[in-house]
Write an enzyme that holds these catalytic residues in place. Structure first.
Site, PDB file in Angstrom:
ATOM      1  N   HIS A 449      64.084  22.043 -70.909  1.00 35.31           N
ATOM      2  CA  HIS A 449      64.764  22.722 -69.796  1.00 35.31           C
ATOM      3  C   HIS A 449      65.797  21.815 -69.139  1.00 35.31           C
ATOM      4  O   HIS A 449      66.951  22.207 -68.934  1.00 35.31           O
ATOM      5  CB  HIS A 449      63.695  23.159 -68.772  1.00 35.31           C
ATOM      6  CG  HIS A 449      64.211  23.725 -67.497  1.00 35.31           C
ATOM      7  ND1 HIS A 449      64.018  25.037 -67.139  1.00 35.31           N
ATOM      8  CD2 HIS A 449      64.892  23.160 -66.462  1.00 35.31           C
ATOM      9  CE1 HIS A 449      64.568  25.256 -65.955  1.00 35.31           C
ATOM     10  NE2 HIS A 449      65.090  24.130 -65.522  1.00 35.31           N
ATOM     11  N   GLU A 450      65.394  20.595 -68.829  1.00 39.41           N
ATOM     12  CA  GLU A 450      66.296  19.696 -68.098  1.00 39.41           C
ATOM     13  C   GLU A 450      67.406  19.152 -68.997  1.00 39.41           C
ATOM     14  O   GLU A 450      68.576  19.125 -68.606  1.00 39.41           O
ATOM     15  CB  GLU A 450      65.506  18.529 -67.484  1.00 39.41           C
ATOM     16  CG  GLU A 450      64.438  18.942 -66.474  1.00 39.41           C
ATOM     17  CD  GLU A 450      64.988  19.636 -65.247  1.00 39.41           C
ATOM     18  OE1 GLU A 450      66.207  19.572 -65.000  1.00 39.41           O
ATOM     19  OE2 GLU A 450      64.200  20.264 -64.509  1.00 39.41           O
ATOM     20  N   HIS A 454      69.877  22.699 -68.777  1.00 43.14           N
ATOM     21  CA  HIS A 454      70.944  22.381 -67.820  1.00 43.14           C
ATOM     22  C   HIS A 454      72.032  21.510 -68.443  1.00 43.14           C
ATOM     23  O   HIS A 454      73.148  21.452 -67.926  1.00 43.14           O
ATOM     24  CB  HIS A 454      70.359  21.666 -66.601  1.00 43.14           C
ATOM     25  CG  HIS A 454      69.472  22.532 -65.759  1.00 43.14           C
ATOM     26  ND1 HIS A 454      69.830  23.800 -65.365  1.00 43.14           N
ATOM     27  CD2 HIS A 454      68.244  22.312 -65.233  1.00 43.14           C
ATOM     28  CE1 HIS A 454      68.860  24.324 -64.634  1.00 43.14           C
ATOM     29  NE2 HIS A 454      67.879  23.438 -64.537  1.00 43.14           N
ATOM     30  N   GLU A 508      68.715  28.737 -63.669  1.00 43.93           N
ATOM     31  CA  GLU A 508      67.334  28.376 -63.999  1.00 43.93           C
ATOM     32  C   GLU A 508      66.822  29.246 -65.144  1.00 43.93           C
ATOM     33  O   GLU A 508      66.104  28.770 -66.029  1.00 43.93           O
ATOM     34  CB  GLU A 508      66.429  28.513 -62.776  1.00 43.93           C
ATOM     35  CG  GLU A 508      66.710  27.518 -61.665  1.00 43.93           C
ATOM     36  CD  GLU A 508      66.633  26.070 -62.122  1.00 43.93           C
ATOM     37  OE1 GLU A 508      65.847  25.769 -63.050  1.00 43.93           O
ATOM     38  OE2 GLU A 508      67.347  25.232 -61.555  1.00 43.93           O
TER      39      GLU A 508
END
Length: 714
Positions: A449-450, A454, A508
């Protein structure tokens, strides 16, 4: 508000209290590193009152009341109970409320943005305040009645949001009639003046003019002028023609002056020149209010590779501002976990080979992937309205594109657990597998995810008039429409300015979908130590994958707690995203995911997922959704992006009237974390940890020395 409606706002009883153990990692530091960590930690905690003011008008008074009670009766709550003439149960309910308040740094949930109220009566708090003169003084100093801590006959005020929609937001203080349109117009004007909004609050005055409060340790602009130049009063145009915007310096002046002092002291113990220059830019920013200086600190932070003590501090995340432009104060101090960092570094090294597996072509991806620093950290201090499991910052797109970014996973946050936590919505036959693998799956999810969520994507822009970062004469072909793109970012536009209040949750969701898609890659699972890279949903790696998909589905059900049926408003960006991903699972078809129940009241509701179909039906559905999310973001297609996201996050009557009541009945309190304190004595730093109890939480805050306004103390 009727009693039934009010009951969903009661404070958790009991709250889930966990500690953040850090002693062994802290003791491994050198004396100089400990001093560096100590001073940034002090700076972070000295921003407490900033956070409180950003939450609600009554939060600062309530904080001072709790501190006054603890300081008058240090750990002797039974004595206070007798002196105040209240019952044991009333004291217990107050302590639980105070603990949740301190864990959220305000009386609105840091994760959900809804108000929570005491279970004890107002008479209990009145009695406690009357027993301790300084507690009574706290209420009188802020002119806050005890009734302000409770419910209201205006249900919308129980949620943070735009004032003109009836909600509360102290980012727009004393401005009940300021409109969303006016906020947007001021934002556009500020962008034109190159005045960044993160450290500001906006007030609409009685005469219809506007004041922009700038957080700074000085009450006037620096001699060289502000980021907008020497002017402090501006004439507005357009729909605000005839009105003025006045810059007012010195918001949070006392706190930021103290913060700047500790930042300078930290700089004296910096490990290298990059860290020292970073601290200098922080001090300049917090003293003068310059966000240009803050951006310089963030560039240096990205360049400070692999420090033993990792820090970041300032006005960072914009989730709680309804306009998604003004940021909450937060401060991080953490130690590197070298062993777990090795796995994340392997993921960074593998990223260039993983990004092409995502469902878009190179036209919609950065020209070059700049490998970021990705570390696993053990948190000493995280001050703000809540502690995340992972972070990907800076949030400034120009820095991310030109300099890079960092990813951090917060190890002792990920692993923090309360004993015997209930796990609703998981089938009994899946429960053992889920319990064994959920932490492993969450670490994989956070990592992807990070870094790859992103960290991916290219905003197609007209960077200046007539200049583009893509071939405008032959625009890229959209993988969604199979036609040339027709929208892109115009000069001066940013992702957040185009997508506005939608941007936080939408991004998100995009990052979560990347995690769901790439966690299906068994080479990635191998990097984290699960399996040998062989594709097999029934081996260890397959169990981790299954637990990750179950966890997302379970979170999607639990998400409706954070949707308010009266305002029909989502109160939490991540949970809104997870609800839409659950809908993606459910709409995938072929029996991939269903909600299983036999009782009409859904009291036996669970997620039933076909593990064998994750790699086919599940991944295909996620990637189809992700492709649209990504392309609409890259091409500034707000119209299609909003249409898609509104559809996927719409809560229909069945979810609202049947599922949500059962979610509320079975909801588990969100964790609140008891953090350590550091103290300097004769040039050495000592660490003190506290018990994960209500009393331990309150004591830890009392010993941080967060003095009332006007009281000297650093």
């Amino acid at each position: 508000m009727d009693d039934h409606s009010l009951s969903q706002y009661y404070a958790d009883a009991p709250p889930t209290i966990v500690s953040l153990p850090i002693k062994s990692h802290f003791e491994d530091l050198t004396d100089e590193q400990k001093l560096y960590a100590h001073h940034v930690s002090r700076a972070a905690f000295l921003g407490t009152r900033i956070v409180l003011r950003q939450v609600s008008p009554e939060s600062e008074a309530l904080f001072d009341l709790i501190m006054a009670l603890q300081q008058a009766y240090p750990g002797k709550w039974s004595d206070l109970q007798k002196d105040a003439g209240i019952s044991e149960q009333a004291l217990k309910e107050f302590l639980e409320y105070a603990t949740q308040f301190l864990g959220n740094l305000g009386n609105y949930k840091g994760f959900g943005d809804s108000k929570f109220i005491p279970r004890c009566s107002s008479a209990t708090i009145e009695a406690l305040a009357s027993a301790v003169p300084k507690a009574r003084e706290a209420l009188e100093r802020f002119k806050i009645p005890v009734a302000a801590f409770y419910g209201t006959d205006q249900p919308a005020k129980m949620h943070l949001g735009f004032p003109d929609q009836g909600h509360l937001s102290t980012y727009y203080p004393d401005s009940p009639d300021i409109t969303q349109n006016e906020i947007d117009q001021i934002s556009a004007f500020m962008a034109d003046k190159k005045l960044l909004p993160e450290n500001t609050r906006l007030k609409k005055t009685e005469d219809g003019n506007f004041q922009l409060f700038i957080a700074s340790g000085l009450s006037r602009p620096p001699p060289e002028g502000s980021d907008a130049g020497p002017e402090t009063v501006f004439d507005l145009s357009g729909k605000l023609n005839g009105k003025q915007l006045r810059l007012v310096f010195g918001d949070h002046i006392e706190e930021l002056a103290k913060i700047a002092l500790h930042i300078k002291k930290a700089g004296l113990n910096a490990a290298n020149d990059t860290q020292k220059r970073m601290m200098d830019e922080y001090a300049k920013s917090f003293g003068s209010g310059s966000l240009n200086a803050f951006k310089e600190s963030q560039k240096l932070w990205v360049k400070d590779i692999g420090p033993m003590v990792e820090t970041n501090i300032g006005f960072i995340e914009t989730y709680r501002d309804p306009a998604n432009v003004r940021a909450e104060w937060e401060g991080l101090v953490a130690m590197v976990n070298k062993e777990r960092t090795q796995a994340f570094q392997k993921l960074v090294n593998a990223a260039p080979s993983m990004i092409p597996k995502l469902p878009w072509g190179e036209d919609f991806e950065k020209d070059k992937f700049s490998a970021p620093d990705f570390t696993s950290l053990e948190v000493l201090t995280f001050n703000g309205s809540g502690i995340p499991a992972g972070i990907n910052i800076p949030n400034y797109d120009d820095i991310r594109q030109a300099v890079g970014f960092k990813n951090v996973s917060l190890g002792n946050v990920l692993s923090a657990k309360a004993p015997n936590e209930p796990i609703p919505f998981i089938r009994p036959e899946d429960l053992e597998l889920y319990q064994v693998n959920r932490d492993r799956a969450f670490e994989v999810q956070v990592g992807i995810h990070e870094l790859l969520g992103h960290g991916t994507g290219k905003l197609l822009q007209e960077t200046s008039p007539g200049k583009f970062n893509f071939d405008a004469s032959k625009p890229p072909i959209s993988p969604v429409t199979n036609k040339p793109i027709t929208t892109y970012y115009k000069p001066g536009q940013t992702w957040s300015s185009v997508f506005g209040g939608l941007s936080a949750s939408y991004e998100e969701c995009r990052a979560e979908c990347v995690a769901m898609a790439l966690s299906c890659d068994f080479d990635i699972l191998k990097i984290f130590g699960f399996g040998d890279g062989k594709v097999d949903v029934n081996n260890e790696a397959g169990d981790v994958l299954y637990a990750g998909y179950l966890s997302m589905a379970r979170a999607g059900i639990a998400a409706v707690e954070f949707w308010d049926p009266k305002s029909r408003k989502w109160g939490q960006a991540h949970m809104q995203a997870r609800f839409s991903i659950l809908k993606t699972f459910l709409e995938a078809g072929e029996g991939f995911t269903v909600l299983d129940y036999t009782d009409n009241d859904l009291s036996d509701l669970t997620v039933k997922m076909d593990k064998e179909k994750i790699l086919t039906v599940g991944r295909k559905a996620v990637e189809a959704y992700l492709k649209k999310l990504h392309v609409y973001k890259c091409t500034a297609d707000y119209e299609m992006g909003k249409k898609l996201y509104d559809e996927m996050t719409n809560v229909d009557e069945w979810w609202a009237s049947k599922v949500r009541p059962e979610v509320l009945r079975r909801k588990t309190p969100r964790k609140v974390f008891v953090q350590a304190n550091t103290y300097e004595k004769d040039g050495k730093v000592e660490l003190k940890e506290y018990e994960p109890t209500c009393e331990g939480m309150i004591q830890s805050w009392s010993e941080r020395g967060i003095y009332p306004q006007g009281v000297v103390g650093v």
